[in-house]
Design a protein around this motif. Structure first.
Motif, PDB file in Angstrom:
ATOM      1  N   VAL A  45       7.306  20.442  19.731  1.00  0.00           N
ATOM      2  CA  VAL A  45       7.246  19.176  19.010  1.00  0.00           C
ATOM      3  C   VAL A  45       6.783  19.393  17.565  1.00  0.00           C
ATOM      4  O   VAL A  45       7.319  18.797  16.627  1.00  0.00           O
ATOM      5  CB  VAL A  45       6.304  18.188  19.726  1.00  0.00           C
ATOM      6  CG1 VAL A  45       6.168  16.897  18.922  1.00  0.00           C
ATOM      7  CG2 VAL A  45       6.818  17.878  21.126  1.00  0.00           C
ATOM      8  N   ILE A  46       5.801  20.278  17.376  1.00  0.00           N
ATOM      9  CA  ILE A  46       5.302  20.568  16.027  1.00  0.00           C
ATOM     10  C   ILE A  46       6.408  21.139  15.157  1.00  0.00           C
ATOM     11  O   ILE A  46       6.597  20.732  14.001  1.00  0.00           O
ATOM     12  CB  ILE A  46       4.108  21.541  16.103  1.00  0.00           C
ATOM     13  CG1 ILE A  46       2.909  20.853  16.762  1.00  0.00           C
ATOM     14  CG2 ILE A  46       3.736  22.045  14.709  1.00  0.00           C
ATOM     15  CD1 ILE A  46       1.744  21.774  17.028  1.00  0.00           C
ATOM     16  N   GLU A  47       7.153  22.089  15.692  1.00  0.00           N
ATOM     17  CA  GLU A  47       8.246  22.691  14.933  1.00  0.00           C
ATOM     18  C   GLU A  47       9.324  21.658  14.617  1.00  0.00           C
ATOM     19  O   GLU A  47       9.901  21.655  13.527  1.00  0.00           O
ATOM     20  CB  GLU A  47       8.846  23.852  15.722  1.00  0.00           C
ATOM     21  CG  GLU A  47       7.917  25.051  15.870  1.00  0.00           C
ATOM     22  CD  GLU A  47       7.484  25.609  14.519  1.00  0.00           C
ATOM     23  OE1 GLU A  47       8.332  25.629  13.584  1.00  0.00           O
ATOM     24  OE2 GLU A  47       6.308  26.002  14.386  1.00  0.00           O
ATOM     25  N   ARG A  48       9.573  20.752  15.583  1.00  0.00           N
ATOM     26  CA  ARG A  48      10.573  19.706  15.369  1.00  0.00           C
ATOM     27  C   ARG A  48      10.148  18.779  14.240  1.00  0.00           C
ATOM     28  O   ARG A  48      10.957  18.406  13.375  1.00  0.00           O
ATOM     29  CB  ARG A  48      10.750  18.929  16.673  1.00  0.00           C
ATOM     30  CG  ARG A  48      11.957  17.994  16.689  1.00  0.00           C
ATOM     31  CD  ARG A  48      11.971  17.212  17.986  1.00  0.00           C
ATOM     32  NE  ARG A  48      11.980  18.116  19.132  1.00  0.00           N
ATOM     33  CZ  ARG A  48      11.528  17.791  20.329  1.00  0.00           C
ATOM     34  NH1 ARG A  48      10.993  16.579  20.526  1.00  0.00           N
ATOM     35  NH2 ARG A  48      11.575  18.652  21.328  1.00  0.00           N
ATOM     36  N   ILE A  49       8.871  18.400  14.221  1.00  0.00           N
ATOM     37  CA  ILE A  49       8.358  17.513  13.162  1.00  0.00           C
ATOM     38  C   ILE A  49       8.447  18.190  11.807  1.00  0.00           C
ATOM     39  O   ILE A  49       8.904  17.592  10.816  1.00  0.00           O
ATOM     40  CB  ILE A  49       6.910  17.098  13.473  1.00  0.00           C
ATOM     41  CG1 ILE A  49       6.854  16.189  14.702  1.00  0.00           C
ATOM     42  CG2 ILE A  49       6.285  16.389  12.266  1.00  0.00           C
ATOM     43  CD1 ILE A  49       5.438  15.846  15.151  1.00  0.00           C
ATOM     44  N   LYS A  50       8.025  19.429  11.731  1.00  0.00           N
ATOM     45  CA  LYS A  50       8.030  20.141  10.444  1.00  0.00           C
ATOM     46  C   LYS A  50       9.442  20.387   9.938  1.00  0.00           C
ATOM     47  O   LYS A  50       9.700  20.339   8.729  1.00  0.00           O
ATOM     48  CB  LYS A  50       7.265  21.452  10.581  1.00  0.00           C
ATOM     49  CG  LYS A  50       5.761  21.257  10.748  1.00  0.00           C
ATOM     50  CD  LYS A  50       5.008  22.578  10.690  1.00  0.00           C
ATOM     51  CE  LYS A  50       3.492  22.347  10.735  1.00  0.00           C
ATOM     52  NZ  LYS A  50       2.729  23.611  10.653  1.00  0.00           N
ATOM     53  N   LEU A  51      10.377  20.635  10.861  1.00  0.00           N
ATOM     54  CA  LEU A  51      11.768  20.840  10.454  1.00  0.00           C
ATOM     55  C   LEU A  51      12.360  19.562   9.876  1.00  0.00           C
ATOM     56  O   LEU A  51      13.028  19.578   8.836  1.00  0.00           O
ATOM     57  CB  LEU A  51      12.587  21.318  11.656  1.00  0.00           C
ATOM     58  CG  LEU A  51      14.081  21.585  11.394  1.00  0.00           C
ATOM     59  CD1 LEU A  51      14.239  22.678  10.345  1.00  0.00           C
ATOM     60  CD2 LEU A  51      14.795  21.962  12.683  1.00  0.00           C
TER      61      LEU A  51
ATOM     62  N   LEU B 193      13.818  16.133   5.058  1.00  0.00           N
ATOM     63  CA  LEU B 193      13.586  14.943   4.237  1.00  0.00           C
ATOM     64  C   LEU B 193      13.042  15.298   2.867  1.00  0.00           C
ATOM     65  O   LEU B 193      13.368  14.633   1.872  1.00  0.00           O
ATOM     66  CB  LEU B 193      12.617  14.004   4.966  1.00  0.00           C
ATOM     67  CG  LEU B 193      13.180  13.311   6.220  1.00  0.00           C
ATOM     68  CD1 LEU B 193      12.084  12.567   6.956  1.00  0.00           C
ATOM     69  CD2 LEU B 193      14.297  12.345   5.837  1.00  0.00           C
ATOM     70  N   ASN B 194      12.206  16.324   2.786  1.00  0.00           N
ATOM     71  CA  ASN B 194      11.692  16.764   1.488  1.00  0.00           C
ATOM     72  C   ASN B 194      12.822  17.249   0.590  1.00  0.00           C
ATOM     73  O   ASN B 194      12.811  17.023  -0.627  1.00  0.00           O
ATOM     74  CB  ASN B 194      10.667  17.887   1.667  1.00  0.00           C
ATOM     75  CG  ASN B 194       9.266  17.344   1.938  1.00  0.00           C
ATOM     76  OD1 ASN B 194       8.912  16.262   1.485  1.00  0.00           O
ATOM     77  ND2 ASN B 194       8.477  18.098   2.687  1.00  0.00           N
ATOM     78  N   ASP B 195      13.801  17.926   1.188  1.00  0.00           N
ATOM     79  CA  ASP B 195      14.921  18.459   0.403  1.00  0.00           C
ATOM     80  C   ASP B 195      15.870  17.371  -0.064  1.00  0.00           C
ATOM     81  O   ASP B 195      16.634  17.580  -1.014  1.00  0.00           O
ATOM     82  CB  ASP B 195      15.708  19.484   1.240  1.00  0.00           C
ATOM     83  CG  ASP B 195      14.888  20.730   1.539  1.00  0.00           C
ATOM     84  OD1 ASP B 195      13.919  20.981   0.795  1.00  0.00           O
ATOM     85  OD2 ASP B 195      15.208  21.436   2.529  1.00  0.00           O
ATOM     86  N   ASN B 196      15.816  16.203   0.568  1.00  0.00           N
ATOM     87  CA  ASN B 196      16.767  15.145   0.229  1.00  0.00           C
ATOM     88  C   ASN B 196      16.059  13.854  -0.207  1.00  0.00           C
ATOM     89  O   ASN B 196      15.814  13.635  -1.385  1.00  0.00           O
ATOM     90  CB  ASN B 196      17.680  14.866   1.437  1.00  0.00           C
ATOM     91  CG  ASN B 196      18.495  16.071   1.826  1.00  0.00           C
ATOM     92  OD1 ASN B 196      19.426  16.436   1.129  1.00  0.00           O
ATOM     93  ND2 ASN B 196      18.155  16.693   2.952  1.00  0.00           N
ATOM     94  N   GLU B 197      15.677  13.039   0.757  1.00  0.00           N
ATOM     95  CA  GLU B 197      15.176  11.693   0.467  1.00  0.00           C
ATOM     96  C   GLU B 197      13.813  11.689  -0.207  1.00  0.00           C
ATOM     97  O   GLU B 197      13.607  11.012  -1.217  1.00  0.00           O
ATOM     98  CB  GLU B 197      15.120  10.890   1.764  1.00  0.00           C
ATOM     99  CG  GLU B 197      14.658   9.456   1.563  1.00  0.00           C
ATOM    100  CD  GLU B 197      14.594   8.703   2.881  1.00  0.00           C
ATOM    101  OE1 GLU B 197      14.020   7.610   2.894  1.00  0.00           O
ATOM    102  OE2 GLU B 197      15.115   9.225   3.875  1.00  0.00           O
TER     103      GLU B 197
END
Length: 284
Positions: free
Chosen positions: A228-234, A239-243
């Motif tokens: 779950v942690i890896e999923r959240i960070k991914l 989102l950081n790279d786009n929105e």
């Protein structure tokens, strides 16, 4: 009952004040020979009432006592020097001025009681609220209640339970870089990101809005929590790279700590949070 009584007292005092003002106007209109003197005394009476409203009844009555002595001395001077008799005009103002002061004080007391009761009710409402109004997420109060249920299920059915504590990195610095309205948007966006990363039977809580801290109760073990942690960070990186880079002009980073529930090491929901927050120190 107490609230209704305070409101009734305040309403009656306000109505009484209007009646007294009406009586004063009628009395002044009926005494044209003392018009200027009556207007001056009426202004003094209103001034004393205003002072009472912003201070205390003691201050108002002390000033009324000073007025009575001053006015009495003035009437005595007129009687001795000009031979005037003491008429109804004198008695009227000697009674009306302190009565106005007392009525205004009663109105002030009733209004302040209502304000105090309103503040108490607002505090009680805030303490009883279990959902954040902006994100619709359950808060720390709700977590305290739900955690006891979740841990009970975990112990009874031997289902692993893990708490994730998620916190935005450098939140205090970010708060100085982006406008206030965007802070609420950032909390909402991270909340949505976290919500979309867990299963429907897991629970997400906004533990601390000021520090941008969330809690996720997951029916899984430490290994499942890592997924779950890896999923959240991914998802955050995407989102950081786009929105997020366009919307907030800064990249949002997360620190995530996880601890699995064990009845012998975790005494209560608060201890559950404390131990999970300790794990944040290892996520750099």
């Amino acid at each position: 009952m107490r609230r209704n009584r305070s409101g009734l007292v305040s309403d009656l005092a306000f109505l009484g004040f209007l009646v007294l003002v009406y009586i004063c106007i009628v009395f002044i209109a009926g005494s044209p020979d003392h018009y200027i003197q009556n207007i001056i005394i009426l202004n003094v009476a209103f001034l004393l009432a205003v002072v009472t409203y912003f201070t205390t009844v003691t201050a108002g009555l002390v000033l009324n006592l000073a007025f009575i002595f001053g006015y009495g001395f003035f009437i005595l001077y007129q009687t001795l020097s000009q031979g005037e008799t003491i008429g109804i005009n004198t008695y009227f103002w000697l009674l009306m001025t302190p009565i106005l002061t007392v009525v205004v004080w009663i109105f002030t007391w009733g209004s302040r009681e209502l304000q105090l009761e309103n503040e108490i009710l607002q505090k009680k409402t805030a303490n009883l609220a279990t959902v954040d109004e902006n994100t619709d997420l359950r808060n720390s109060i709700s977590f305290q209640k739900d955690a006891s249920l979740f841990t009970g299920i975990s112990t009874r059915y031997q289902i692993p339970l893990t708490l994730l504590v998620v916190k935005v990195k450098y939140w205090s610095e970010i708060r100085r870089l982006i406008p206030e309205e965007q802070l609420a948007d950032a909390i909402y966006d991270v909340s949505q990101l976290s919500q979309s990363s867990i299963r429907t039977n897991d629970a997400l809580y906004l533990l601390d809005k000021e520090e941008a801290t969330w809690g996720l109760l997951l029916f899984t073990d430490q290994d499942g929590a890592k997924i779950v942690i890896e999923r959240i960070k991914l998802k955050l990186q995407e989102l950081n790279d786009n929105e997020f880079s366009r919307k907030y002009k800064v990249n949002l980073g997360l620190k995530i700590g996880a601890v699995q529930y064990h009845a012998d090491t975790i005494e209560n929901p608060f201890d559950f949070i404390v131990q999970a927050k300790k794990q944040l120190e290892y996520d750099v």
